[in-house]
Design a protein around this motif. Structure first.
Motif, PDB file in Angstrom:
ATOM      1  N   GLY A  58       0.788  -1.220   0.000  1.00  0.00           N
ATOM      2  CA  GLY A  58       0.000   0.000   0.000  1.00  0.00           C
ATOM      3  C   GLY A  58       0.822   1.272   0.000  1.00  0.00           C
ATOM      4  N   GLN A  59       2.138   1.143  -0.084  1.00  0.00           N
ATOM      5  CA  GLN A  59       3.010   2.317  -0.106  1.00  0.00           C
ATOM      6  C   GLN A  59       3.665   2.453  -1.482  1.00  0.00           C
ATOM      7  N   LEU A  60       4.513   3.448  -1.611  1.00  0.00           N
ATOM      8  CA  LEU A  60       5.203   3.670  -2.874  1.00  0.00           C
ATOM      9  C   LEU A  60       6.301   2.628  -3.057  1.00  0.00           C
ATOM     10  N   LEU A  61       6.360   2.015  -4.217  1.00  0.00           N
ATOM     11  CA  LEU A  61       7.388   1.047  -4.577  1.00  0.00           C
ATOM     12  C   LEU A  61       8.233   1.683  -5.677  1.00  0.00           C
ATOM     13  N   ALA A  62       9.551   1.696  -5.489  1.00  0.00           N
ATOM     14  CA  ALA A  62      10.434   2.325  -6.473  1.00  0.00           C
ATOM     15  C   ALA A  62      11.611   1.416  -6.786  1.00  0.00           C
ATOM     16  N   TRP A  63      12.024   1.418  -8.043  1.00  0.00           N
ATOM     17  CA  TRP A  63      13.205   0.675  -8.452  1.00  0.00           C
ATOM     18  C   TRP A  63      13.786   1.314  -9.701  1.00  0.00           C
ATOM     19  N   SER A  64      15.042   0.984  -9.960  1.00  0.00           N
ATOM     20  CA  SER A  64      15.733   1.450 -11.164  1.00  0.00           C
ATOM     21  C   SER A  64      15.989   0.265 -12.076  1.00  0.00           C
ATOM     22  N   ARG A  65      15.986   0.547 -13.359  1.00  0.00           N
ATOM     23  CA  ARG A  65      16.471  -0.399 -14.358  1.00  0.00           C
ATOM     24  C   ARG A  65      17.671   0.306 -14.993  1.00  0.00           C
ATOM     25  N   ILE A  66      18.823  -0.345 -14.963  1.00  0.00           N
ATOM     26  CA  ILE A  66      20.051   0.270 -15.463  1.00  0.00           C
ATOM     27  C   ILE A  66      20.638  -0.607 -16.550  1.00  0.00           C
ATOM     28  N   ARG A  80       0.166   8.717  -2.713  1.00  0.00           N
ATOM     29  CA  ARG A  80       1.368   8.494  -1.912  1.00  0.00           C
ATOM     30  C   ARG A  80       2.483   9.365  -2.460  1.00  0.00           C
ATOM     31  N   GLY A  81       3.122  10.104  -1.584  1.00  0.00           N
ATOM     32  CA  GLY A  81       4.254  10.931  -1.961  1.00  0.00           C
ATOM     33  C   GLY A  81       5.509  10.407  -1.318  1.00  0.00           C
ATOM     34  N   SER A  82       6.636  10.711  -1.909  1.00  0.00           N
ATOM     35  CA  SER A  82       7.872  10.185  -1.352  1.00  0.00           C
ATOM     36  C   SER A  82       9.080  10.852  -1.977  1.00  0.00           C
ATOM     37  N   ARG A  83      10.179  10.713  -1.254  1.00  0.00           N
ATOM     38  CA  ARG A  83      11.498  10.967  -1.809  1.00  0.00           C
ATOM     39  C   ARG A  83      12.054   9.597  -2.163  1.00  0.00           C
ATOM     40  N   ILE A  84      12.711   9.496  -3.296  1.00  0.00           N
ATOM     41  CA  ILE A  84      13.285   8.225  -3.720  1.00  0.00           C
ATOM     42  C   ILE A  84      14.795   8.376  -3.767  1.00  0.00           C
TER      43      ILE A  84
END
Length: 143
Positions: A50-58, A76-80
């Motif tokens: 239920g929260q922000l999910l973040a990932w990078s593809r490099i 949902r707001g966030s700093r990543i």
């Protein structure tokens, strides 16, 4: 006749995400790294359902950052957190796709066009991008 309603919001969003995947090679071939987020304040970590999910593809030296609001009801707001070797403080990230802005006359066809700036917490400290509030069940892709 087409089996899916091509004017339905879900179809429109999936079409935009598919187009972004076709345009951005790292989304198809890149290594994946989960990114920590800070929901309230400066405490970065990995948050639950239920929260922000973040990932990078490099891929090589090209990083694509993806943020998904996994909450279907609330924004949902966030700093990543970013890798400072790839995204030093002051560098720019262009929004390539923002499913919440598709159809917005100030955005491009995939809802993108905004430019966000990587920020530092101090010399040698964490580097992050503030993505603002992402509406429920929406996706943000940044290059």
């Amino acid at each position: 006749a087409h089996v899916f309603d091509q004017s339905h919001p879900a179809f429109i969003r999936l079409r935009a995400l598919t187009a972004a995947r076709k345009m951005l090679r790292p989304l198809r071939r890149g290594r994946q790294y989960r990114r920590s987020t800070a929901i309230f304040g400066d405490d970065f970590g990995f948050h639950g359902p239920g929260q922000l999910l973040a990932w990078s593809r490099i891929l090589n030296d090209v990083e694509v950052l993806i943020a998904v609001n996994t909450n279907g009801i609330g924004g949902r707001g966030s700093r990543i957190e970013l890798d400072p070797r790839l995204r030093p403080a002051g560098s720019s990230l262009r929004v390539g796709c923002d499913t919440s802005r598709i159809g917005d006359p100030t955005a491009d066809a995939l809802g993108g066009g905004q430019v966000l700036t990587a920020q530092g917490m101090g010399p040698g400290e964490r580097v992050f991008v503030d993505v603002g509030v992402i509406p429920p069940a929406e996706v943000l892709i940044m290059v």
